[in-house]
Design a protein around this motif. Structure first.
Motif, PDB file in Angstrom:
ATOM      1  N   LEU A 139      53.842  32.178 -24.455  1.00  0.00           N
ATOM      2  CA  LEU A 139      53.701  33.629 -24.368  1.00  0.00           C
ATOM      3  C   LEU A 139      54.471  34.295 -25.500  1.00  0.00           C
ATOM      4  CD1 LEU A 139      54.138  34.838 -20.661  1.00  0.00           C
ATOM      5  CD2 LEU A 139      52.018  34.617 -21.984  1.00  0.00           C
ATOM      6  N   GLY A 140      53.918  35.394 -26.020  1.00  0.00           N
ATOM      7  CA  GLY A 140      54.649  36.199 -26.986  1.00  0.00           C
ATOM      8  C   GLY A 140      55.618  37.125 -26.283  1.00  0.00           C
ATOM      9  N   ASP A 141      56.001  38.206 -26.958  1.00  0.00           N
ATOM     10  CA  ASP A 141      56.944  39.162 -26.387  1.00  0.00           C
ATOM     11  C   ASP A 141      56.223  40.171 -25.494  1.00  0.00           C
ATOM     12  OD1 ASP A 141      58.917  37.944 -27.914  1.00  0.00           O
ATOM     13  OD2 ASP A 141      58.729  39.377 -29.563  1.00  0.00           O
ATOM     14  N   ASN A 142      56.990  40.718 -24.542  1.00  0.00           N
ATOM     15  CA  ASN A 142      56.524  41.829 -23.704  1.00  0.00           C
ATOM     16  C   ASN A 142      55.226  41.505 -22.972  1.00  0.00           C
ATOM     17  OD1 ASN A 142      57.161  44.515 -22.842  1.00  0.00           O
ATOM     18  ND2 ASN A 142      55.423  45.264 -24.023  1.00  0.00           N
ATOM     19  N   CYS A 143      55.198  40.351 -22.322  1.00  0.00           N
ATOM     20  CA  CYS A 143      54.014  39.934 -21.560  1.00  0.00           C
ATOM     21  C   CYS A 143      54.358  39.818 -20.073  1.00  0.00           C
ATOM     22  CB  CYS A 143      53.493  38.581 -22.057  1.00  0.00           C
ATOM     23  SG  CYS A 143      52.792  38.630 -23.722  1.00  0.00           S
TER      24      CYS A 143
ATOM     25  N   ALA B  93      42.985  39.795 -19.265  1.00  0.00           N
ATOM     26  CA  ALA B  93      44.128  40.039 -20.139  1.00  0.00           C
ATOM     27  C   ALA B  93      43.973  41.423 -20.747  1.00  0.00           C
ATOM     28  CB  ALA B  93      44.210  38.983 -21.240  1.00  0.00           C
ATOM     29  N   LYS B  94      44.881  42.308 -20.376  1.00  0.00           N
ATOM     30  CA  LYS B  94      44.831  43.687 -20.855  1.00  0.00           C
ATOM     31  C   LYS B  94      46.085  44.004 -21.665  1.00  0.00           C
ATOM     32  CE  LYS B  94      42.035  45.277 -16.931  1.00  0.00           C
ATOM     33  NZ  LYS B  94      41.861  46.287 -15.863  1.00  0.00           N
ATOM     34  N   ILE B  95      46.034  45.127 -22.361  1.00  0.00           N
ATOM     35  CA  ILE B  95      47.225  45.567 -23.086  1.00  0.00           C
ATOM     36  C   ILE B  95      48.292  45.946 -22.070  1.00  0.00           C
ATOM     37  CG2 ILE B  95      48.164  47.206 -24.746  1.00  0.00           C
ATOM     38  CD1 ILE B  95      46.122  45.267 -25.915  1.00  0.00           C
ATOM     39  N   ASN B  96      49.490  45.404 -22.238  1.00  0.00           N
ATOM     40  CA  ASN B  96      50.563  45.655 -21.287  1.00  0.00           C
ATOM     41  C   ASN B  96      51.179  47.025 -21.526  1.00  0.00           C
ATOM     42  OD1 ASN B  96      52.608  45.403 -19.410  1.00  0.00           O
ATOM     43  ND2 ASN B  96      53.915  44.169 -20.741  1.00  0.00           N
ATOM     44  N   PRO B  97      51.079  47.921 -20.561  1.00  0.00           N
ATOM     45  CA  PRO B  97      51.620  49.275 -20.753  1.00  0.00           C
ATOM     46  C   PRO B  97      53.095  49.392 -20.391  1.00  0.00           C
ATOM     47  CG  PRO B  97      50.491  49.176 -18.654  1.00  0.00           C
ATOM     48  CD  PRO B  97      50.383  47.784 -19.265  1.00  0.00           C
TER      49      PRO B  97
ATOM     50  N   LYS C 154      39.085  39.179 -21.999  1.00  0.00           N
ATOM     51  CA  LYS C 154      40.021  39.930 -22.843  1.00  0.00           C
ATOM     52  C   LYS C 154      39.540  41.368 -22.994  1.00  0.00           C
ATOM     53  CE  LYS C 154      42.327  39.682 -27.358  1.00  0.00           C
ATOM     54  NZ  LYS C 154      41.924  40.993 -27.869  1.00  0.00           N
ATOM     55  N   TYR C 155      40.456  42.288 -22.761  1.00  0.00           N
ATOM     56  CA  TYR C 155      40.153  43.716 -22.881  1.00  0.00           C
ATOM     57  C   TYR C 155      40.707  44.249 -24.200  1.00  0.00           C
ATOM     58  CZ  TYR C 155      38.502  44.196 -18.065  1.00  0.00           C
ATOM     59  OH  TYR C 155      37.766  44.109 -16.899  1.00  0.00           O
ATOM     60  N   ASN C 156      40.032  45.284 -24.749  1.00  0.00           N
ATOM     61  CA  ASN C 156      40.515  45.897 -25.983  1.00  0.00           C
ATOM     62  C   ASN C 156      41.463  47.051 -25.681  1.00  0.00           C
ATOM     63  OD1 ASN C 156      38.907  48.112 -25.253  1.00  0.00           O
ATOM     64  ND2 ASN C 156      37.173  47.403 -26.507  1.00  0.00           N
ATOM     65  N   SER C 157      41.902  47.750 -26.713  1.00  0.00           N
ATOM     66  CA  SER C 157      42.874  48.828 -26.541  1.00  0.00           C
ATOM     67  C   SER C 157      42.316  50.012 -25.771  1.00  0.00           C
ATOM     68  CB  SER C 157      43.378  49.291 -27.909  1.00  0.00           C
ATOM     69  OG  SER C 157      42.296  49.699 -28.734  1.00  0.00           O
TER      70      SER C 157
ATOM     71  N   SER D  58      44.141  29.516 -24.186  1.00  0.00           N
ATOM     72  CA  SER D  58      44.826  28.942 -25.344  1.00  0.00           C
ATOM     73  C   SER D  58      44.658  29.800 -26.594  1.00  0.00           C
ATOM     74  CB  SER D  58      44.327  27.528 -25.621  1.00  0.00           C
ATOM     75  OG  SER D  58      42.934  27.516 -25.833  1.00  0.00           O
ATOM     76  N   GLU D  59      43.572  30.591 -26.648  1.00  0.00           N
ATOM     77  CA  GLU D  59      43.347  31.460 -27.803  1.00  0.00           C
ATOM     78  C   GLU D  59      44.289  32.657 -27.812  1.00  0.00           C
ATOM     79  OE1 GLU D  59      39.201  32.253 -28.854  1.00  0.00           O
ATOM     80  OE2 GLU D  59      38.602  30.758 -27.361  1.00  0.00           O
ATOM     81  N   LEU D  60      44.971  32.883 -26.702  1.00  0.00           N
ATOM     82  CA  LEU D  60      45.924  33.989 -26.616  1.00  0.00           C
ATOM     83  C   LEU D  60      47.363  33.503 -26.727  1.00  0.00           C
ATOM     84  CD1 LEU D  60      44.274  35.999 -23.699  1.00  0.00           C
ATOM     85  CD2 LEU D  60      44.184  36.515 -26.146  1.00  0.00           C
ATOM     86  N   ALA D  61      47.548  32.228 -27.040  1.00  0.00           N
ATOM     87  CA  ALA D  61      48.894  31.658 -27.137  1.00  0.00           C
ATOM     88  C   ALA D  61      49.734  32.414 -28.147  1.00  0.00           C
ATOM     89  CB  ALA D  61      48.810  30.177 -27.525  1.00  0.00           C
ATOM     90  N   GLY D  62      50.906  32.840 -27.729  1.00  0.00           N
ATOM     91  CA  GLY D  62      51.836  33.509 -28.621  1.00  0.00           C
ATOM     92  C   GLY D  62      51.561  34.980 -28.864  1.00  0.00           C
ATOM     93  N   CYS D  63      50.530  35.522 -28.255  1.00  0.00           N
ATOM     94  CA  CYS D  63      50.210  36.935 -28.464  1.00  0.00           C
ATOM     95  C   CYS D  63      51.177  37.825 -27.693  1.00  0.00           C
ATOM     96  CB  CYS D  63      48.776  37.229 -28.027  1.00  0.00           C
ATOM     97  SG  CYS D  63      47.516  36.466 -29.072  1.00  0.00           S
ATOM     98  N   ASN D  64      51.473  38.988 -28.253  1.00  0.00           N
ATOM     99  CA  ASN D  64      52.408  39.927 -27.645  1.00  0.00           C
ATOM    100  C   ASN D  64      51.689  40.970 -26.792  1.00  0.00           C
ATOM    101  OD1 ASN D  64      54.519  38.708 -29.151  1.00  0.00           O
ATOM    102  ND2 ASN D  64      54.122  40.058 -30.886  1.00  0.00           N
ATOM    103  N   ASN D  65      52.451  41.621 -25.929  1.00  0.00           N
ATOM    104  CA  ASN D  65      52.008  42.820 -25.202  1.00  0.00           C
ATOM    105  C   ASN D  65      50.750  42.593 -24.368  1.00  0.00           C
ATOM    106  OD1 ASN D  65      54.085  44.454 -26.504  1.00  0.00           O
ATOM    107  ND2 ASN D  65      52.820  44.295 -28.339  1.00  0.00           N
ATOM    108  N   LEU D  66      50.740  41.523 -23.571  1.00  0.00           N
ATOM    109  CA  LEU D  66      49.587  41.238 -22.725  1.00  0.00           C
ATOM    110  C   LEU D  66      49.979  41.278 -21.245  1.00  0.00           C
ATOM    111  CD1 LEU D  66      47.831  38.291 -24.616  1.00  0.00           C
ATOM    112  CD2 LEU D  66      47.150  40.699 -24.561  1.00  0.00           C
ATOM    113  N   LEU D  67      49.073  41.795 -20.442  1.00  0.00           N
ATOM    114  CA  LEU D  67      49.203  41.805 -18.996  1.00  0.00           C
ATOM    115  C   LEU D  67      48.100  40.934 -18.421  1.00  0.00           C
ATOM    116  CD1 LEU D  67      50.190  42.882 -16.236  1.00  0.00           C
ATOM    117  CD2 LEU D  67      48.645  44.842 -16.577  1.00  0.00           C
ATOM    118  N   PHE D  68      48.483  39.824 -17.771  1.00  0.00           N
ATOM    119  CA  PHE D  68      47.518  38.898 -17.181  1.00  0.00           C
ATOM    120  C   PHE D  68      47.420  39.191 -15.686  1.00  0.00           C
ATOM    121  CE2 PHE D  68      49.079  36.742 -20.950  1.00  0.00           C
ATOM    122  CZ  PHE D  68      47.946  36.182 -21.504  1.00  0.00           C
ATOM    123  N   ILE D  69      46.211  39.525 -15.235  1.00  0.00           N
ATOM    124  CA  ILE D  69      45.995  39.819 -13.818  1.00  0.00           C
ATOM    125  C   ILE D  69      44.690  39.156 -13.372  1.00  0.00           C
ATOM    126  CG2 ILE D  69      47.251  42.014 -13.864  1.00  0.00           C
ATOM    127  CD1 ILE D  69      44.579  43.446 -14.051  1.00  0.00           C
TER     128      ILE D  69
END
Length: 335
Positions: free
Chosen positions: A264-268, A319-323, A284-287, A298-309
């Motif tokens: 996981l990246g930061d802020n997930c 996977a949405k942008i983490n608010p 995967k959702y956009n902004s 695996s394609e989201l490995a290391g990505c930042n600012n994600l909310l998995f629900i």
């Protein structure tokens, strides 16, 4: 971080068979580094013809520290003084080297995954860890009988190759609810709180203040200000054929009973009860909060600012942008 070469001064426990059961390293001397014990490197090195040496005369170590001199003098008959030297970061050759490398991580001289731990399991012996120290399994029945006969306390804490961290090292600025759940070789940074159900394996740990109520498996590192909720799990590299190093970035939250099989990246955030592996299919959702594509986790490995629900109606993982921003309770982590 430190570097090689280095020499550890250890107190080894010998079993009745003559095998070394464990080795405690109260100090480590590094070549070409100025600190309290590194001044002894050349002296200790001159006493060694091989990379592990048994020291019969404590005075030959030329130690000026009175407390350390007292500690290594008048040892019990099953204890001996040893020097263990590591010149290069090669596979482990002896049980003394195995314990020295575990100490190096727990002293935070080397980060998790930076030391060559090949042959670690082959080097360590499976022993009974007790309040009287390690006991060879072949002797345990006799020792239990003797304790019962003499009305002595003999508490068997575990039967394992790894002892708990706090039998050797107390990391500064750390709280540990149940010491039996943190193994020697854990890397715990100041401000870390390991709750009673938290677990930290060897060669794993935290890189800053963190709340650990779940499991940190071998090889996994947790970034500062991250929170592992109760019952959550991180996938290690010791079983299941997983060869990817799992890591969690800064300011992350793994919800209770969730699981993680990708870095996981930061802020997930992973919601409670959701287990994500590398092969999990994720929408995967956009902004604009619109579904964009279905991809492997695996394609989201290391990505930042994600909310998995998990979508409560369809069951799909999203996977949405983490608010939100994860923040630890500052007072709770002033340890």
């Amino acid at each position: 971080m430190k570097n090689f070469p280095l020499i550890g001064l250890g107190i080894a426990t010998k079993g009745s068979s003559g095998n070394t059961l464990d080795t405690f390293f109260p100090c480590i001397s590094f070549k070409n580094i100025e600190d309290e014990f590194s001044q002894y490197y050349e002296i200790w090195d001159s006493l060694m013809s091989e990379n592990v040496a048994e020291i019969k005369d404590a005075a030959s170590l030329n130690i000026q520290d009175e407390g350390l001199n007292t500690a290594i003098s008048n040892l019990n008959e099953n204890k001996i003084i040893v020097l263990c030297r590591i010149i290069e970061n090669q596979p482990i050759q002896t049980i003394e080297e195995a314990y020295l490398k575990l100490h190096l991580i727990s002293y935070k001289y080397f980060a998790p995954n930076s030391l060559n731990l090949e042959n670690l399991f082959d080097s360590l012996l499976n022993v009974a860890w007790t309040n009287q120290g390690p006991i060879e399994l072949g002797d345990i029945d006799k020792r239990i009988l003797s304790a019962q006969k003499n009305n002595q306390s003999l508490e068997i804490k575990s039967v394992d190759k790894f002892p708990c961290l706090t039998d050797y090292i107390i990391p500064p600025g750390v709280r540990i609810g149940d010491a039996s759940r943190v193994r020697l070789g854990a890397y715990l940074s100041e401000g870390t709180t390991v709750m009673h159900e938290g677990f930290v394996n060897f060669n794993a740990g935290t890189l800053g203040p963190a709340m650990i109520e779940g499991r940190i498996s071998a090889g996994v590192v947790i970034g500062k200000n991250s929170d592992l909720g109760g019952g959550c799990s991180t996938m290690g590299t010791l079983s299941g054929g997983n060869d990817i190093k799992i890591s969690i970035g800064e300011n992350c939250l793994l919800g209770a009973n969730s699981g993680l099989g990708i870095p996981l990246g930061d802020n997930c955030i992973i919601e409670a009860g959701l287990y994500i592996t590398g092969g999990s299919k994720i929408t995967k959702y956009n902004s604009n909060n619109e579904p964009e594509s279905v991809i492997k986790a695996s394609e989201l490995a290391g990505c930042n600012n994600l909310l998995f629900i998990r979508n409560s109606q369809t069951g799909a993982i999203e996977a949405k942008i983490n608010p939100k921003s994860v923040e630890l309770n500052e007072e709770l982590h002033k340890n």
